[in-house]
Design a protein around this motif. Structure first.
Motif, short mmCIF file in Angstrom:
data_model
loop_
_atom_site.label_atom_id
_atom_site.label_comp_id
_atom_site.label_asym_id
_atom_site.label_seq_id
_atom_site.Cartn_x
_atom_site.Cartn_y
_atom_site.Cartn_z
N MET A 72 0.96 -1.21 -0.15
CA MET A 72 0.09 0.22 -0.04
C MET A 72 0.78 1.39 0.11
SD MET A 72 -1.05 2.17 2.72
CE MET A 72 -2.09 3.80 2.47
N LEU A 73 0.78 2.02 -1.00
CA LEU A 73 1.31 3.10 -0.83
C LEU A 73 0.67 4.12 -1.81
CD1 LEU A 73 4.54 4.44 -0.37
CD2 LEU A 73 4.76 4.28 -2.99
N GLU A 74 0.67 5.47 -1.17
CA GLU A 74 0.07 6.74 -1.89
C GLU A 74 0.85 7.80 -1.88
OE1 GLU A 74 -3.91 8.11 -0.62
OE2 GLU A 74 -4.41 6.01 -0.19
N PHE A 75 0.72 8.52 -2.80
CA PHE A 75 1.62 9.78 -2.96
C PHE A 75 0.91 10.82 -3.30
CE2 PHE A 75 5.18 12.55 -5.23
CZ PHE A 75 5.63 12.94 -3.86
N LYS A 76 0.92 11.91 -2.48
CA LYS A 76 0.21 12.86 -2.79
C LYS A 76 1.20 14.50 -2.89
CE LYS A 76 -3.84 15.39 -0.85
NZ LYS A 76 -4.59 15.85 0.19
N ASP A 115 5.41 1.46 -8.19
CA ASP A 115 4.87 2.33 -7.74
C ASP A 115 5.42 3.58 -7.52
OD1 ASP A 115 2.59 0.65 -6.84
OD2 ASP A 115 4.47 -0.70 -6.13
N GLY A 116 6.96 3.61 -7.94
CA GLY A 116 7.84 4.92 -7.77
C GLY A 116 9.27 4.47 -8.40
N PHE A 117 10.03 5.43 -8.19
CA PHE A 117 11.40 4.97 -9.01
C PHE A 117 12.57 5.46 -8.24
CE2 PHE A 117 8.22 7.29 -11.81
CZ PHE A 117 8.01 6.12 -12.67
N ASN A 150 16.83 12.51 -16.35
CA ASN A 150 15.94 11.51 -16.06
C ASN A 150 14.61 11.93 -15.36
OD1 ASN A 150 18.29 9.37 -13.98
ND2 ASN A 150 17.61 9.27 -16.05
N ILE A 151 14.52 12.87 -14.65
CA ILE A 151 13.31 13.36 -13.90
C ILE A 151 11.89 13.68 -14.88
CG2 ILE A 151 12.04 14.64 -12.33
CD1 ILE A 151 14.10 13.34 -10.71
N PRO A 152 12.20 14.34 -16.10
CA PRO A 152 11.23 15.09 -16.90
C PRO A 152 10.65 13.61 -17.52
CG PRO A 152 13.10 16.18 -17.15
CD PRO A 152 13.55 15.03 -16.32
N PHE A 153 11.05 12.56 -17.58
CA PHE A 153 10.65 11.29 -18.22
C PHE A 153 9.90 10.11 -17.26
CE2 PHE A 153 14.16 13.01 -20.71
CZ PHE A 153 13.62 13.32 -21.98
N LEU A 154 9.67 10.74 -15.88
CA LEU A 154 9.23 9.79 -14.97
C LEU A 154 7.86 10.63 -14.59
CD1 LEU A 154 12.16 9.25 -12.77
CD2 LEU A 154 11.40 7.79 -14.43
N ASP A 155 6.67 9.48 -14.44
CA ASP A 155 5.56 10.00 -13.97
C ASP A 155 5.51 11.03 -12.81
OD1 ASP A 155 3.11 10.25 -13.30
OD2 ASP A 155 2.25 8.14 -13.42
N GLU A 156 5.18 12.19 -12.98
CA GLU A 156 5.13 13.14 -12.03
C GLU A 156 4.33 12.88 -10.61
OE1 GLU A 156 4.67 17.23 -12.44
OE2 GLU A 156 2.56 17.16 -12.98
N GLN A 157 3.34 11.83 -10.79
CA GLN A 157 2.62 11.67 -9.86
C GLN A 157 3.33 10.35 -8.73
OE1 GLN A 157 -0.18 13.34 -9.22
NE2 GLN A 157 0.16 14.51 -11.19
N LYS A 158 4.18 9.93 -9.37
CA LYS A 158 5.14 8.76 -8.58
C LYS A 158 6.07 9.26 -7.95
CE LYS A 158 3.29 5.07 -11.38
NZ LYS A 158 3.43 3.94 -12.44
N PRO A 159 6.43 8.86 -6.70
CA PRO A 159 7.57 9.39 -5.82
C PRO A 159 8.92 9.03 -6.54
CG PRO A 159 6.70 7.59 -4.94
CD PRO A 159 5.66 8.02 -5.88
#
Ligand code: ZN
Length: 382
Positions: free
Chosen positions: A1-5, A237-239, A259-268
């Motif tokens: 279980m993991l949520e990132f807000k 779930d994250g990177f 790296n960062i611009p290519f990663l889903d920004e909703q994930k940690p």
């Protein structure tokens, strides 16, 4: 279980404020993650790590597999109960040991080479070269135990099986952390293998623990982008951002920008094994949410304190008669209760308490430093 807000995004950089919600509580991000390699921050109890303001810790899969073994930890109630840490826990994948016990030992280098190591920079590790003490195959890595020389095989399936028994909130996919001395052909082959392993890790996860995929690609812009895009295409779930980040602070900025611009920004996003104090703002501005490093405890054990006046070597004679607190701007229990003269005495007398006090203060200082950075994001200052 993991949520990132995500609570707030800076307009000045990629920095963001967030909350990571796990079954063991919440983490305010950006956050510094103390390293508890063998289920302990060296010299400190779990209560003291908590007292130092830590929200989450990272344990080492390879070392816990060696001793006491994941079955032992599982029988003891998994990591949270075993080490009496009720807050969130991460476990790395053993991918760092592929480097640290392999080419890292062979060439006497760390993940980040120093400028004056220039001579070593002539990318000596070519494709298909193997380190002396371990064998890297498409299925995984055959390690030699640093304890007794026993052969230990860990691949993606094994890493996930071990991490599930350890029971951390967040696991990492098995990867090869590459040496900064590897050439481009080596990095390409290794990165593609890490990508295949990432998929296998996802397929073999059978618990509700979160799983982060690790981006590799060394200091090559095209590979960093390719790796970020590939890992992002999988259902992680994250990177984790792994591998070397070059030499200078600008190099670190570059790798994060690749790296960062290519990663889903909703994930940690977690930066693996990096974070000197003066890198923290760069990392946070680059869009990293959590990062681990051993610096506070490592320096603490060598008598060095991080303070608002800079790094102080508390073994020095000049502190022997200094009746000031270690850092008058610090609210940690050590600075509230003890003077520099006493700390200096403890260190010079080789009392273990001195090392414990500096480790506790240093972790507190790092946690507080990032708390200030969180405030700065809130006020849109960075
Ligand atoms: Zn302090």
């Amino acid at each position: 279980m993991l949520e990132f807000k995500i609570l707030k995004k800076s307009t000045k950089s990629r920095a963001r404020l967030g909350v990571l919600k796990t079954a063991h509580g919440e983490v305010e991000t950006p956050a510094f993650v103390p390293v508890t390699t063998q289920a302990a921050a060296k010299a400190l109890s779990s209560e003291e790590i908590k007292e130092a303001g830590s929200q989450l810790v990272i344990c080492n899969t390879f070392h816990l597999h060696l001793k006491p073994g994941e079955d032992y930890v599982q029988q003891a109630g998994k990591l949270h109960e075993f080490m009496h840490w009720e807050r969130p826990i991460m476990t790395d994948s053993a991918g760092f040991q592929v480097f640290s016990l392999g080419f890292g030992v062979d060439h006497g280098v760390g993940k980040k080479i120093k400028k004056d190591d220039g001579k070593k920079l002539n990318k000596t590790i070519k494709q298909d070269k193997q380190p002396k003490n371990l064998k890297i195959t498409d299925d995984g890595v055959l390690f030699k135990s640093p304890l007794n020389g026993d052969k230990i095989f860990i691949g993606p399936k094994e890493s996930i099986a071990i991490q599930q028994k350890l029971g951390a909130d967040i696991m990492f996919a098995f990867d090869e952390c590459t040496s900064p001395l590897a050439n481009k052909d080596y990095i390409k082959k290794s990165m593609e293998r890490t990508h295949r392993w990432a998929k296998i890790c996802l397929e073999h996860r059978s618990s509700d623990q979160a799983l982060f995929g690790i981006v590799q690609g060394s200091y090559f812009q095209d590979f960093r982008q390719e790796s970020a895009q590939y890992i992002n295409s999988l259902d992680f779930d994250g990177f984790g951002i792994g591998g070397d980040l070059g030499i200078s602070k600008d190099d670190t900025r570059n790798v994060l920008n690749w790296n960062i611009p290519f990663l889903d920004e909703q994930k940690p996003r977690h930066l693996l094994g990096m974070g000197y104090l003066d890198d923290m703002q760069i990392i946070v501005e680059g869009g990293v949410d959590t990062f681990d490093c051993t610096v506070p405890t490592q320096f603490g054990r060598h008598g060095i304190a991080f303070t608002s006046e800079g790094k102080l070597d508390m073994r020095k004679a000049k502190y022997f008669k200094d009746q000031e607190p270690l850092d008058k701007n610090c609210a940690c229990p050590v600075c509230q209760n003890y003077k520099r003269s006493y700390l200096c005495h403890l260190l010079r007398a080789k009392e273990i308490t001195g090392l414990r006090f500096l480790s506790l203060h240093n972790i507190y200082f790092f946690n507080n430093y990032i708390k200030i950075l969180r405030e700065k994001i809130k006020n849109n200052e960075i």
